[in-house]
Design a protein around this motif. Sequence first.
Motif, PDB file in Angstrom:
ATOM      1  N   MET A 118       0.828  -1.208   0.000  1.00 26.65           N
ATOM      2  CA  MET A 118       0.000   0.000   0.000  1.00 26.65           C
ATOM      3  C   MET A 118       0.862   1.258   0.000  1.00 26.65           C
ATOM      4  O   MET A 118       0.540   2.230  -0.689  1.00 26.65           O
ATOM      5  CB  MET A 118      -0.945  -0.002   1.199  1.00 26.65           C
ATOM      6  N   ARG A 119       1.949   1.243   0.766  1.00 29.56           N
ATOM      7  CA  ARG A 119       2.854   2.404   0.770  1.00 29.56           C
ATOM      8  C   ARG A 119       3.429   2.647  -0.621  1.00 29.56           C
ATOM      9  O   ARG A 119       3.546   3.773  -1.063  1.00 29.56           O
ATOM     10  CB  ARG A 119       3.978   2.189   1.778  1.00 29.56           C
ATOM     11  N   GLY A 120       3.786   1.561  -1.300  1.00 30.88           N
ATOM     12  CA  GLY A 120       4.308   1.680  -2.659  1.00 30.88           C
ATOM     13  C   GLY A 120       3.273   2.245  -3.615  1.00 30.88           C
ATOM     14  O   GLY A 120       3.598   3.030  -4.512  1.00 30.88           O
ATOM     15  N   MET A 121       2.014   1.882  -3.419  1.00 23.24           N
ATOM     16  CA  MET A 121       0.954   2.380  -4.289  1.00 23.24           C
ATOM     17  C   MET A 121       0.688   3.869  -4.066  1.00 23.24           C
ATOM     18  O   MET A 121       0.174   4.546  -4.951  1.00 23.24           O
ATOM     19  CB  MET A 121      -0.333   1.579  -4.091  1.00 23.24           C
ATOM     20  N   ALA A 122       1.062   4.377  -2.913  1.00 20.03           N
ATOM     21  CA  ALA A 122       0.863   5.810  -2.644  1.00 20.03           C
ATOM     22  C   ALA A 122       1.682   6.664  -3.615  1.00 20.03           C
ATOM     23  O   ALA A 122       1.287   7.784  -3.951  1.00 20.03           O
ATOM     24  CB  ALA A 122       1.232   6.133  -1.202  1.00 20.03           C
ATOM     25  N   ALA A 123       2.799   6.116  -4.071  1.00 17.08           N
ATOM     26  CA  ALA A 123       3.653   6.853  -5.003  1.00 17.08           C
ATOM     27  C   ALA A 123       3.310   6.539  -6.462  1.00 17.08           C
ATOM     28  O   ALA A 123       3.870   7.151  -7.371  1.00 17.08           O
ATOM     29  CB  ALA A 123       5.121   6.511  -4.737  1.00 17.08           C
ATOM     30  N   ALA A 124       2.397   5.626  -6.688  1.00 19.13           N
ATOM     31  CA  ALA A 124       2.034   5.234  -8.048  1.00 19.13           C
ATOM     32  C   ALA A 124       1.090   6.256  -8.668  1.00 19.13           C
ATOM     33  O   ALA A 124       0.488   7.080  -7.977  1.00 19.13           O
ATOM     34  CB  ALA A 124       1.370   3.853  -8.026  1.00 19.13           C
ATOM     35  N   SER A 125       0.953   6.171  -9.963  1.00 22.33           N
ATOM     36  CA  SER A 125       0.080   7.102 -10.682  1.00 22.33           C
ATOM     37  C   SER A 125      -1.387   6.814 -10.381  1.00 22.33           C
ATOM     38  O   SER A 125      -1.744   5.744  -9.882  1.00 22.33           O
ATOM     39  CB  SER A 125       0.314   6.974 -12.193  1.00 22.33           C
ATOM     40  N   GLU A 126      -2.228   7.771 -10.736  1.00 20.21           N
ATOM     41  CA  GLU A 126      -3.665   7.586 -10.561  1.00 20.21           C
ATOM     42  C   GLU A 126      -4.144   6.381 -11.367  1.00 20.21           C
ATOM     43  O   GLU A 126      -4.956   5.583 -10.888  1.00 20.21           O
ATOM     44  CB  GLU A 126      -4.419   8.843 -10.993  1.00 20.21           C
ATOM     45  N   GLU A 127      -3.638   6.231 -12.581  1.00 16.79           N
ATOM     46  CA  GLU A 127      -4.030   5.107 -13.431  1.00 16.79           C
ATOM     47  C   GLU A 127      -3.596   3.776 -12.817  1.00 16.79           C
ATOM     48  O   GLU A 127      -4.363   2.807 -12.820  1.00 16.79           O
ATOM     49  CB  GLU A 127      -3.450   5.256 -14.839  1.00 16.79           C
ATOM     50  N   ASP A 128      -2.374   3.721 -12.287  1.00 15.74           N
ATOM     51  CA  ASP A 128      -1.906   2.492 -11.645  1.00 15.74           C
ATOM     52  C   ASP A 128      -2.769   2.149 -10.434  1.00 15.74           C
ATOM     53  O   ASP A 128      -3.097   0.986 -10.199  1.00 15.74           O
ATOM     54  CB  ASP A 128      -0.442   2.615 -11.221  1.00 15.74           C
ATOM     55  N   ASN A 129      -3.138   3.149  -9.663  1.00 17.90           N
ATOM     56  CA  ASN A 129      -3.995   2.925  -8.499  1.00 17.90           C
ATOM     57  C   ASN A 129      -5.387   2.457  -8.933  1.00 17.90           C
ATOM     58  O   ASN A 129      -5.984   1.602  -8.282  1.00 17.90           O
ATOM     59  CB  ASN A 129      -4.083   4.183  -7.641  1.00 17.90           C
ATOM     60  N   ARG A 130      -5.876   3.016 -10.022  1.00 20.53           N
ATOM     61  CA  ARG A 130      -7.188   2.597 -10.534  1.00 20.53           C
ATOM     62  C   ARG A 130      -7.132   1.127 -10.956  1.00 20.53           C
ATOM     63  O   ARG A 130      -8.012   0.330 -10.602  1.00 20.53           O
ATOM     64  CB  ARG A 130      -7.623   3.467 -11.713  1.00 20.53           C
ATOM     65  N   GLU A 131      -6.101   0.746 -11.694  1.00 22.69           N
ATOM     66  CA  GLU A 131      -5.947  -0.637 -12.136  1.00 22.69           C
ATOM     67  C   GLU A 131      -5.823  -1.585 -10.941  1.00 22.69           C
ATOM     68  O   GLU A 131      -6.403  -2.669 -10.935  1.00 22.69           O
ATOM     69  CB  GLU A 131      -4.730  -0.784 -13.055  1.00 22.69           C
ATOM     70  N   ASP A 132      -5.097  -1.150  -9.933  1.00 22.86           N
ATOM     71  CA  ASP A 132      -4.916  -1.937  -8.730  1.00 22.86           C
ATOM     72  C   ASP A 132      -6.257  -2.141  -8.012  1.00 22.86           C
ATOM     73  O   ASP A 132      -6.579  -3.249  -7.583  1.00 22.86           O
ATOM     74  CB  ASP A 132      -3.921  -1.200  -7.828  1.00 22.86           C
ATOM     75  N   SER A 133      -7.029  -1.090  -7.921  1.00 25.42           N
ATOM     76  CA  SER A 133      -8.351  -1.175  -7.285  1.00 25.42           C
ATOM     77  C   SER A 133      -9.286  -2.078  -8.076  1.00 25.42           C
ATOM     78  O   SER A 133     -10.053  -2.858  -7.493  1.00 25.42           O
ATOM     79  CB  SER A 133      -8.973   0.218  -7.159  1.00 25.42           C
ATOM     80  N   LEU A 134      -9.216  -1.998  -9.383  1.00 32.87           N
ATOM     81  CA  LEU A 134     -10.063  -2.849 -10.224  1.00 32.87           C
ATOM     82  C   LEU A 134      -9.675  -4.323 -10.087  1.00 32.87           C
ATOM     83  O   LEU A 134     -10.549  -5.196 -10.126  1.00 32.87           O
ATOM     84  CB  LEU A 134      -9.994  -2.397 -11.684  1.00 32.87           C
ATOM     85  N   ALA A 135      -8.393  -4.598  -9.908  1.00 31.99           N
ATOM     86  CA  ALA A 135      -7.952  -5.985  -9.720  1.00 31.99           C
ATOM     87  C   ALA A 135      -8.516  -6.549  -8.419  1.00 31.99           C
ATOM     88  O   ALA A 135      -8.983  -7.700  -8.381  1.00 31.99           O
ATOM     89  CB  ALA A 135      -6.429  -6.069  -9.730  1.00 31.99           C
ATOM     90  N   LEU A 136      -8.497  -5.755  -7.353  1.00 35.76           N
ATOM     91  CA  LEU A 136      -9.066  -6.208  -6.086  1.00 35.76           C
ATOM     92  C   LEU A 136     -10.580  -6.390  -6.213  1.00 35.76           C
ATOM     93  O   LEU A 136     -11.140  -7.379  -5.721  1.00 35.76           O
ATOM     94  CB  LEU A 136      -8.728  -5.238  -4.955  1.00 35.76           C
ATOM     95  N   ALA A 137     -11.229  -5.476  -6.894  1.00 39.37           N
ATOM     96  CA  ALA A 137     -12.679  -5.600  -7.103  1.00 39.37           C
ATOM     97  C   ALA A 137     -13.001  -6.850  -7.909  1.00 39.37           C
ATOM     98  O   ALA A 137     -13.970  -7.560  -7.619  1.00 39.37           O
ATOM     99  CB  ALA A 137     -13.215  -4.354  -7.806  1.00 39.37           C
ATOM    100  N   ARG A 138     -12.177  -7.151  -8.910  1.00 41.76           N
ATOM    101  CA  ARG A 138     -12.383  -8.352  -9.728  1.00 41.76           C
ATOM    102  C   ARG A 138     -12.240  -9.608  -8.863  1.00 41.76           C
ATOM    103  O   ARG A 138     -13.023 -10.550  -8.998  1.00 41.76           O
ATOM    104  CB  ARG A 138     -11.379  -8.383 -10.875  1.00 41.76           C
TER     105      ARG A 138
END
Length: 143
Positions: A69-89
Amino acid sequence: MSDALRIERSASVLTLWLNRPTLHNAFDAALIAQLTAALEAAGRDEQVRAVVLAGQGASFSAGADMQWMRGMAAASEEDNREDSLALARLMRTLDELPKPTIARVQGAAFGGGVGLVACCDIAIASTAARFGLTESRLGLLPA
């Protein structure tokens, strides 16, 4: 492929073991992808009659891995969106799996771990199991 997910088959029952016991089976992008793929395969496998979701070690799942999660804080908005969609999937796949799903809960089920339990058809918990949506302590809304 990492060994963060251990798959066992006994007759027609498939057991998916979250296998990061030193991290209380906290999940990261790799474990989310592996678990989603295993669930999708189980849904297509006519020999699988039921799926058990379990955790190795003292905890079922502490939810998301804080380092990840700390690493995702530095990621782009698009990367965070993709990450959230993977968890939702993952959660949707577990929730809609066309086979009975059983959560086998011991120890802690926190954050996203509670989400995994909630998406299963049946939850069986030990008397020592503890549940909590602890991400609210971090100012995050539980998914």
